[in-house]
Design an enzyme around this catalytic site. Sequence first.
Site, PDB file in Angstrom:
ATOM      1  N   CYS A 132       0.839  -1.222  -0.049  1.00  0.00           N
ATOM      2  CA  CYS A 132      -0.095  -0.145  -0.099  1.00  0.00           C
ATOM      3  C   CYS A 132       0.717   1.411  -0.189  1.00  0.00           C
ATOM      4  O   CYS A 132       1.398   1.583   1.072  1.00  0.00           O
ATOM      5  CB  CYS A 132      -0.956  -0.037   1.099  1.00  0.00           C
ATOM      6  SG  CYS A 132      -1.876   1.359   1.348  1.00  0.00           S
ATOM      7  N   CYS A 135      -0.454   4.082   2.182  1.00  0.00           N
ATOM      8  CA  CYS A 135      -0.044   4.137   3.428  1.00  0.00           C
ATOM      9  C   CYS A 135       1.020   4.189   4.038  1.00  0.00           C
ATOM     10  O   CYS A 135       1.375   4.839   4.944  1.00  0.00           O
ATOM     11  CB  CYS A 135      -0.664   2.698   4.187  1.00  0.00           C
ATOM     12  SG  CYS A 135      -2.198   1.790   3.222  1.00  0.00           S
ATOM     13  N   ASP A 136       2.130   3.649   3.275  1.00  0.00           N
ATOM     14  CA  ASP A 136       3.396   3.558   3.717  1.00  0.00           C
ATOM     15  C   ASP A 136       4.283   4.476   2.962  1.00  0.00           C
ATOM     16  O   ASP A 136       5.572   4.535   3.421  1.00  0.00           O
ATOM     17  CB  ASP A 136       4.250   2.163   3.623  1.00  0.00           C
ATOM     18  CG  ASP A 136       3.045   1.271   4.473  1.00  0.00           C
ATOM     19  OD1 ASP A 136       2.674   1.736   5.291  1.00  0.00           O
ATOM     20  OD2 ASP A 136       2.976   0.149   3.773  1.00  0.00           O
TER      21      ASP A 136
END
Length: 306
Positions: A132, A135-136
């Site tokens: 992701c 997300c990261d």
Amino acid sequence: MYDTVIVGSGAAGLSAAIYASRAELDFVVLEREALGGGQIINTVSVDNYPGLPGTGGFELGQKFEEHAKKLGARIEEASATGIEKKADGTFTVLTSAGEYDTRTVILAAGATHSRLGVPGEEELAGAGVSYCATCDGAFFRGKTAVVVGGGDVAAGDALFLARGCSRVYVVHRRDSLRAAAVLASQMGRTPNIEMKWNSVVTEIGGNGRVEYVRLRNVQTGEETDLPADACFIAVGIVPQTDAFSRTVRVDEKGYIVAGEDTVTSEPGIFAAGDIRTKRLRQVVTAAADGANAVTAVQDFLVRKQR
Ligand code: NAP
């Protein structure tokens, strides 16, 4: 006894919830994650949903959920583990949070990330290996990232990462992208994105965190270690059908066999969104499926009453 239980709160499940509310059905939405919205919440930007150009994926997923709740949808945190059919033709949906009795079921549990299955992928998950980018990605500002895959998700991830990372390598096993042409040309115009064509990842390595990604050129067989701080894997999706494959027919890849009418092999169970066999897996087709599934549920309930 519900009229329908909707399993999954992505675009398909929440669209079904909106239609079920308007049809005044007695229903509940089950979601195994605390956060609803489905796969789209991991997408950087959605530019192909009518009326909402350039909307953030997270924002769109949240909007779907807010809309469904505003119309009265109840979303409960429960992971479906199976479905039992009862003698009277109704169903019990078995979940981590108890049992739900219902006349019909809409399966909209979607799909999850495929794994590469190479050494280092599991060991370094969360230590540079990620599925992701939204997300990261922020953890790798100014660093080097590798994106694996050639589809829409890989392209979107590469474009997003290129905004913060110093360099982004995109490793693709062929010499042309599967991603939408508009994304492919954007990638071509981004100076810090470099394509590694005809290449596969054979290992992700490093001491406690990602330090290199080993590539093999599929044409020459040559192996090289690419120094990198992160490896974002975007090699497609697998349907989440383990809990249902004994109840409804699935194809060889695990997708529930159902057409646009969402009708499955089991009367009273319907499949909507990425979980079913279909040509085009997009937010807009998932949302359409949710609407069709509720129409199919209504038809089924009317026929049963006769
Ligand atoms: P995808 O379109 O299936 O692409 C997967 C990519 O990974 C392909 O390029 C594939 O290569 C490659 N690949 C598969 N297995 C591999 C392996 N073992 N090793 C190396 N490479 C591998 O998957 P996706 O990009 O995750 O997208 C999933 C679905 O969501 C698609 O239908 C996509 O269109 C959709 N999507 C929709 C939106 C939207 O609605 N706006 C946004 C993002 C994604 P090949 O090309 O050689 O097969």
